[in-house]
Design a protein around this motif. Structure first.
Motif, PDB file in Angstrom:
ATOM      1  N   ILE A 109     177.686 -14.745 110.702  1.00  0.00           N
ATOM      2  CA  ILE A 109     178.157 -15.504 109.540  1.00  0.00           C
ATOM      3  C   ILE A 109     177.426 -16.842 109.430  1.00  0.00           C
ATOM      4  CG2 ILE A 109     180.032 -16.639 110.791  1.00  0.00           C
ATOM      5  CD1 ILE A 109     180.233 -15.394 107.171  1.00  0.00           C
TER       6      ILE A 109
ATOM      7  N   ARG B 176     173.883 -13.745 106.045  1.00  0.00           N
ATOM      8  CA  ARG B 176     175.236 -14.277 105.883  1.00  0.00           C
ATOM      9  C   ARG B 176     175.991 -13.520 104.796  1.00  0.00           C
ATOM     10  NH1 ARG B 176     172.282 -19.127 105.687  1.00  0.00           N
ATOM     11  NH2 ARG B 176     172.936 -19.516 103.531  1.00  0.00           N
TER      12      ARG B 176
ATOM     13  N   VAL C 156     179.602 -11.402 104.989  1.00  0.00           N
ATOM     14  CA  VAL C 156     180.765 -11.643 104.126  1.00  0.00           C
ATOM     15  C   VAL C 156     181.162 -10.354 103.397  1.00  0.00           C
ATOM     16  CG1 VAL C 156     181.666 -12.985 102.199  1.00  0.00           C
ATOM     17  CG2 VAL C 156     180.149 -14.066 103.850  1.00  0.00           C
TER      18      VAL C 156
ATOM     19  N   TYR D  57     189.982 -11.761 109.756  1.00  0.00           N
ATOM     20  CA  TYR D  57     189.980 -12.990 110.534  1.00  0.00           C
ATOM     21  C   TYR D  57     189.985 -12.717 112.042  1.00  0.00           C
ATOM     22  CZ  TYR D  57     194.965 -11.915 109.736  1.00  0.00           C
ATOM     23  OH  TYR D  57     196.174 -11.286 109.609  1.00  0.00           O
TER      24      TYR D  57
ATOM     25  N   LEU E  84     185.124 -19.449 108.917  1.00  0.00           N
ATOM     26  CA  LEU E  84     184.947 -19.156 107.493  1.00  0.00           C
ATOM     27  C   LEU E  84     184.979 -20.431 106.667  1.00  0.00           C
ATOM     28  CD1 LEU E  84     187.220 -15.984 107.160  1.00  0.00           C
ATOM     29  CD2 LEU E  84     184.726 -16.046 107.272  1.00  0.00           C
TER      30      LEU E  84
ATOM     31  N   ARG F 211     181.880 -22.386 107.282  1.00  0.00           N
ATOM     32  CA  ARG F 211     180.758 -21.786 106.549  1.00  0.00           C
ATOM     33  C   ARG F 211     180.829 -22.134 105.066  1.00  0.00           C
ATOM     34  NH1 ARG F 211     176.450 -21.293 108.094  1.00  0.00           N
ATOM     35  NH2 ARG F 211     175.864 -22.257 106.148  1.00  0.00           N
ATOM     36  N   LEU F 212     182.032 -22.118 104.508  1.00  0.00           N
ATOM     37  CA  LEU F 212     182.217 -22.456 103.100  1.00  0.00           C
ATOM     38  C   LEU F 212     181.823 -23.906 102.842  1.00  0.00           C
ATOM     39  CD1 LEU F 212     183.244 -21.364 100.379  1.00  0.00           C
ATOM     40  CD2 LEU F 212     185.528 -22.158 101.010  1.00  0.00           C
TER      41      LEU F 212
ATOM     42  N   GLU G 169     181.377 -15.167  97.458  1.00  0.00           N
ATOM     43  CA  GLU G 169     182.011 -14.049  98.166  1.00  0.00           C
ATOM     44  C   GLU G 169     183.082 -14.545  99.131  1.00  0.00           C
ATOM     45  OE1 GLU G 169     181.740 -10.841  97.795  1.00  0.00           O
ATOM     46  OE2 GLU G 169     180.227 -10.915  96.229  1.00  0.00           O
ATOM     47  N   LEU G 170     182.845 -15.675  99.788  1.00  0.00           N
ATOM     48  CA  LEU G 170     183.862 -16.236 100.682  1.00  0.00           C
ATOM     49  C   LEU G 170     185.109 -16.644  99.904  1.00  0.00           C
ATOM     50  CD1 LEU G 170     181.754 -18.422 103.166  1.00  0.00           C
ATOM     51  CD2 LEU G 170     183.220 -16.471 103.758  1.00  0.00           C
ATOM     52  N   THR G 171     184.917 -17.182  98.711  1.00  0.00           N
ATOM     53  CA  THR G 171     186.065 -17.536  97.870  1.00  0.00           C
ATOM     54  C   THR G 171     186.898 -16.305  97.545  1.00  0.00           C
ATOM     55  OG1 THR G 171     184.850 -19.399  96.907  1.00  0.00           O
ATOM     56  CG2 THR G 171     186.748 -18.574  95.681  1.00  0.00           C
TER      57      THR G 171
ATOM     58  N   LEU H 172     187.019 -13.603  99.295  1.00  0.00           N
ATOM     59  CA  LEU H 172     187.618 -13.114 100.536  1.00  0.00           C
ATOM     60  C   LEU H 172     188.930 -13.834 100.844  1.00  0.00           C
ATOM     61  CD1 LEU H 172     187.277 -11.402 103.170  1.00  0.00           C
ATOM     62  CD2 LEU H 172     186.080 -13.375 104.142  1.00  0.00           C
TER      63      LEU H 172
END
Length: 868
Positions: free
Chosen positions: A613, A621, A625, A640, A648, A651-652, A669-671, A673
Motif C-alpha cells: 500500500i 498502490r 487498494v 483492515y 490507510l 496513505r490517504l 479508491e481509498l475514499t 473503501l
C-alpha cells in the motif's frame, strides 16, 4: 363448374357494376372481369396484345390519369376493335372503393377454393402471352433509358448467361440499362444509371403496372394454394444435397401448373433489367422479388430456377448504401439458395466479390442473421474459404472488440456447420483457423496479436466441447510449446495468454494419464515464464497462472499450487526491478481471492501483499487498494486485517500532502473503501449519525479527512454532497452561537469579581467538551469550513446541469442571508484576539476559516448574501 359453363362464364362480355355504397363485388363478377381483362387484352387475335384492360382493373388511379388509350406493342389504335372492348370500360367497382381495396378483392378471388385449376390455367395462359411480348420487346423500358441504339445492341450481344445451376439464358433481357450483376454490371448497368435519372412515359409505365398486376395475381394464387395444403413435412436432406451441417432442412416441393411457372419465370428474368428503368420499375422489381421469395418459401416446383437472379439482387441490396437490417434478414431466410451457385463458372466472379464484401459490412456483423450468413458463405465452396478469410483478416487491425467478437463467432459457427463436409472443414482449419493461430503467436505487434486472440476467443471458450478440445490440441499442439520456449521474447509473450486459454491442451480421448502429464508440462512452462528475464513475460506469466489456478484449483496437485503461489506472492510481489511485476502480483491475488476455494490458503499471505500500500509507484498502490475493495465484499474477510486503518489513513493523507495528488486514483479508491465508515448510509442512518462521524473524523485526523471529503463526490450523488455541506454549515453556525454564549457567561462572571482566564475552560465546558461544539476550537472550525468549501467545489460542475436545479436552489437557500457574514465577522474578532495574544496558530486557523467562507460566498450572487 362444368367446362361448358366455365367457357360461357369466361367469354361473357358483361360485367357487374358495384353499387356506390357497396365495398365488395360478387366473386363471380370479379372472376369474369379478370378473364375479360386478360383475354380482352389479346383482342381475340394472336398478334395484337394490350396491357391496358388489366391495368385499368388493378390501378384505376393511374388509369384515370391517361386521357387516351395507348396499346402496348402496337400504337395504332385502329387495330383494336373498340366494339369488342366496350365491356372492359364498364366499371366493376364503385368510386368509394379504394385502389388497395380493389386489389384485395381481386386477390381474394384468386385465393378462393372456387378458383380451380381450370380457371388458373386460363388466367395465367392469357397473362403469359402478353407478358412475354412485353418482356421480349422491352416495352417496360422508358425511352430515356436508352443512350443510343448502338449501345443497346452492343450490350445485348455482350451479356452472357448467369452460369447458375437451374438458370436460363437471359442474354436478350440484359441490355445497357440492366446488365447482369453477376458480371459486374457493365456499361450503364446497375449502379451506373440511377432510377431517378429515368423519365417515365405512358407506354413503359403501363407495361410496368401490368407486370406488377401479374405479381399480385400470382402471389394471391400461391397464397391460396399454400393455405389449402396439408401440414408440411420436412426431409432430413439439406438443399444442396451435400449435408453441409447447416441444419436447414427443406420442405418437400409442391406441384404447380406450368402456366403459373411461366409467368413467374418471365418476371424473374426481368429482375435486373428493372433496376434502371425508373422509380416505378424499382417498385415493380420489389414486387417481383417478393413473388420469387414467396415461391421459394412455399416450396413450389421450379423454385431453384426463380432464385438465380433473386439471390444476387438480394446480396447487392444488403451492401447498398441505403441497406437496412431487414434486407439482411430477407437474405438470411433465403440463404439455402446460395447453395445453388456454381463458383466454377467465371461469370459468377462479380457475385463472388459481393459475397466477400459481406465480411466488412456493419449490417452483417452487427446482426445475428448477418453473422450466420457469413458463416454459411464459408460452406459454399472450398476456394471461397481462403478468399473470405483474407477479407476478414484485412479488417482485424482496425476493428473494434465487438467486431472482433463477431468474427470469432463466425469462424466458430462455420467450423461447426461444416461437420458433414470434410472438405470444407479441412479448408477452414488449414486456411483460416491455423493461419489465425500462427499469427497470434508470431505477430510482432502486440496490439494486433491481442486482436487476433480476441477473434479466437469464442473458439477458446468453446473448449468444453470435446470436438473443439480436439481441434485446439490438434492445431495448437505443434506450435504452442515451441513458442513458449522460443528465443524471441515477443513470441513467448504472445504464447503465454494462449497457454491459459487452452489449458489443458490435450486430446480428451487420450485418458487421465496423458492429462496429468499435460498439467505437469504446463506448470513447468508457467514456472519458466514466471522466472523469465523479461518483465513483460513475468507479468503475462503471473496473469496466466492466476487464471489457471482460479479455473482449475481443485484439479491441480497441491504441490503445483504451492510452487505457483510461492513464486507470485514471495518473489513477484517484492520484485524491485519492475513495478509492473509487483502490480500484476497484486492483481493475480485479487483474481484468486474471488475463488472461494483459495481463501483458506491466501488468508495468512494477504498482509504481506498489503504492505505494498506504501509502494513508491502509484500503479502498485492502486492495485492494492482495488484488492482491498474486493476483500471488503467477501464475507469472512476484513480489509483492515490486511492493511490496518492507521496505514490507510496515512496513505490517504500522503496522497494529498506528500504527492500533491488529492483527487488521484489511489485517493479516490481509498475514499470509496472507507466511505461507509466515515459517512454511513442506508436504512436507519440519520443525518445526525452522519454528522457525528464526520466531526469525529475531522477531529481525530483532519488531514486525512480533508482528502477524503475532496473525493466523496465520486461516490455520492450531488444531492447527498450538498446536504452534507449544508449540515456542516449549520454545525458551524451552532458552534459560533455556543461560543458567543460562552463569551457572555465569562463577561458576566468577570463583573461579579469571579475572574477567570479566557484560556481556561469553565467546569461546565470541561464536563461537556465532548458533547458541545464550540467555535473556540478554531482548528476544528477551520477543518469544517475547508470541508464545506471542498464539498461545494467538488460538485460545482454538476450543479450547472439542468437536472440539478433543485439541488442548486437548496444550496443557495442554505448559504444565503447573513449566515456567512455572521461567521466571517465572528472569526475576524477571533483573529484580532489571537493577534493581541500573539497566538500564531490561531491566527492561521482564523485566516483559513475566512478564506474558505469567502470562497463559498464566491459561488453565490451578491444579492443573496447580506453584508458582502
Amino acid at each position: 363448374m362444368k367446362p361448358q359453363e366455365e367457357e360461357e362464364e369466361v367469354n361473357s362480355s358483361s360485367t357487374t357494376t358495384m353499387d356506390a355504397g357497396s365495398s365488395t363485388a360478387s366473386a363471380s363478377a370479379a372472376r369474369r372481369a379478370l378473364f375479360a381483362a386478360v383475354e380482352g387484352g389479346r383482342n381475340g387475335t394472336d398478334d395484337v396484345l394490350s396491357t391496358r384492360p388489366l391495368v385499368k382493373l388493378f390501378f384505376k388511379k393511374q388509369s384515370s390519369e391517361w386521357s387516351s388509350s395507348t396499346t402496348t406493342g402496337n400504337t395504332d389504335e385502329s387495330s383494336i376493335d373498340d366494339d369488342d372492348n366496350n365491356d372492359l370500360d364498364q366499371p366493376l367497382f364503385g368510386d368509394d372503393v379504394s385502389e388497395k381495396e380493389q386489389q384485395t378483392i381481386l386477390g381474394d378471388v384468386i385465393k378462393s377454393p372456387k378458383f380451380n385449376k381450370g380457371h388458373a390455367r386460363r388466367l395465367f395462359a392469357g397473362l403469359t402471352g402478353i407478358l412475354r411480348y412485353v418482356v421480349e420487346n422491352e416495352d417496360y423500358v422508358p425511352a430515356s433509358a436508352y443512350e443510343n441504339d448502338d449501345d443497346v445492341d452492343a450490350d445485348i450481344g455482350a451479356d452472357a448467361d448467369l452460369g447458375l445451376e437451374g438458370g436460363t439464358n437471359n442474354a436478350a433481357l440484359r441490355t445497357s440499362f440492366g446488365s447482369s450483376i453477376m458480371t459486374g454490371g457493365g456499361g450503364g448497368g446497375p449502379g451506373t444509371i440511377s432510377p431517378n435519372d429515368i423519365e417515365p412515359d405512358v407506354q413503359s409505365t403501363e407495361a410496368l403496372l401490368f407486370m406488377r398486376a401479374c405479381c399480385l395475381l400470382l402471389e394471391s394464387y400461391l397464397d391460396g394454394l399454400a393455405d389449402r395444403r396439408p401440414p408440411s413435412t420436412t426431409t432430413g436432406n439439406t438443399t444442396n444435397g451435400k449435408g453441409n451441417g447447416s441444419g436447414n432442412a427443406v420442405t418437400r416441393e409442391y406441384a404447380i401448373i406450368d402456366e403459373a411457372f411461366q409467368v413467374a419465370e418471365l418476371l424473374h428474368d426481368s429482375l435486373f433489367s428493372l433496376q434502371s428503368c425508373g422509380p416505378v420499375a424499382v417498385r415493380v422489381q420489389a414486387s417481383v422479388s417478393s413473388l420469387c421469395e414467396s415461391w421459394w418459401h412455399k416450396s413450389f416446383e421450379g423454385r431453384e430456377q426463380l432464385v438465380t437472379m433473386l439471390v444476387p439482387l438480394l446480396v447487392a441490396k444488403t451492401l447498398d448504401g441505403a441497406a437496412q437490417k431487414s434486407d439482411v434478414r430477407r437474405l438470411f431466410v433465403m440463404r439455402e439458395a446460395l447453395d445453388l451457385l456454381d463458383f466454377a463458372d467465371p461469370s459468377i466472379d462479380y457475385l463472388r466479390s459481393l459475397l466477400l464484401r459481406t465480411a466488412s459490412s456493419p449490417h452483417y456483423l452487427r446482426t445475428v442473421e448477418g453473422r450466420r450468413i457469413i458463416a454459411h458463405i464459408f460452406q459454399l465452396d472450398v476456394d471461397l474459404v481462403q478468399d473470405l478469410h483474407r477479407s476478414i483478416r484485412v479488417q482485424i487491425p482496425d476493428a473494434k472488440k465487438t467486431i472482433l467478437d463477431a468474427y470469432g463467432d463466425i469462424y466458430l459457427r462455420s467450423w461447426k456447420d461444416s461437420e458433414d463436409d470434410e472438405e470444407i472443414r479441412t479448408a477452414i482449419e488449414e486456411h483460416a483457423l491455423q493461419d489465425l493461430m500462427v499469427s497470434c503467436l508470431h505477430l510482432a505487434d502486440a496490439k494486433l496479436a491481442k486482436s487476433v486472440r480476441t477473434v479466437l476467443s469464442p473458439l477458446h471458450r468453446a473448449k468444453k466441447s470435446p470436438d473443439v478440445d480436439k481441434l485446439l490440441h490438434r492445431m495448437y499442439g505443434p506450435i504452442l510449446w515451441r513458442a513458449l520456449s522460443a528465443a524471441n521474447p515477443i513470441v513467448r509473450l504472445n504464447a503465454t495468454p494462449v497457454l491459459a486459454d487452452t489449458f489443458p491442451l490435450r486430446d480428451p480421448d487420450e485418458g487421465e494419464d496423458r492429462t496429468e502429464a499435460v498439467v505437469g508440462k504446463t506448470v513447468d512452462a508457467l514456472m519458466a515464464l514466471l522466472r523469465d528475464p523479461a518483465p513483460k513475460i513475468r507479468v503475462a506469466g503471473s496473469n496466466a497462472a492466476g487464471r489457471i489456478l482460479v479455473a482449475f484449483w481443485d484439479a491441480l496437485p497441491t504441490s503445483d499450487i504451492r510452487r505457483l503461489l510461492g513464486e507470485i506472492i514471495t518473489k513477484h510481489s517484492s520484485d524491485a526491478s519492475s513495478a509492473a511485476v509487483r502490480a500484476e502480483a497484486v492483481a493475480t491475488v485479487s483474481l484468486l481471492i474471488e475463488a472461494e476455494h483459495s481463501r483458506a490458503v491466501l488468508r495468512p499471505l494477504l498482509p504481506s501483499i498489503g504492505n505494498l500500500i506504501h509502494d513508491k509507484v502509484e500503479r502498485v498502490r492502486l492495485a492494492v487498494v482495488k484488492m482491498l475493495v474486493k476483500i471488503k465484499k467477501i464475507r469472512g474477510l476484513k480489509y483492515y486485517h490486511v492493511v490496518p486503518v492507521e496505514h490507510l489513513l496515512a496513505r490517504l493523507q500522503a496522497e494529498g500532502e506528500v504527492l500533491d495528488n488529492p483527487t488521484g486514483p489511489v485517493a479516490t479508491e481509498l475514499t470509496g473503501l472507507m466511505l461507509n465508515s466515515y459517512f454511513p448510509q442506508g436504512d436507519g442512518v440519520t443525518g445526525s449519525d452522519q454528522i457525528k462521524r464526520t466531526l469525529m473524523f475531522l477531529t481525530n485526523n483532519g488531514d486525512a479527512a480533508s482528502i477524503f471529503y475532496q473525493n466523496i463526490a465520486f461516490h455520492l450523488s450531488t444531492g447527498s454532497v450538498a446536504k452534507l455541506a449544508a449540515m456542516l454549515l449549520r454545525c458551524l453556525s451552532a458552534a459560533i452561537e455556543a461560543d458567543v454564549k460562552a463569551d457572555a457567561t465569562v463577561t458576566k462572571a468577570t463583573k461579579k469579581g469571579k475572574k477567570r482566564s479566557r484560556d481556561q475552560p469553565t467546569a461546565d465546558e470541561e464536563n461537556g467538551s465532548d458533547k458541545t461544539l464550540n467555535a473556540s476550537n478554531t482548528k476544528l472550525m477551520a477543518s469544517i469550513a475547508e470541508t464545506i468549501c471542498c464539498l461545494w467545489e467538488s460538485i460545482s460542475s454538476s450543479l450547472s446541469e439542468a437536472d440539478q436545479e433543485e439541488v442548486r436552489g437548496f444550496l443557495i437557500e442554505s448559504f444565503s442571508g447573513s449566515t456567512l457574514t455572521d461567521a466571517l465577522t465572528h472569526f475576524e474578532r477571533k483573529y484580532e484576539d489571537a493577534v493581541e495574544n500573539e497566538n500564531k496558530t490561531q491566527q492561521i486557523e482564523c485566516r483559513c476559516i475566512g478564506s474558505a467562507l469567502l470562497r463559498c460566498a464566491g459561488n453565490l450572487t451578491p444579492a443573496v448574501v447580506d453584508g458582502l
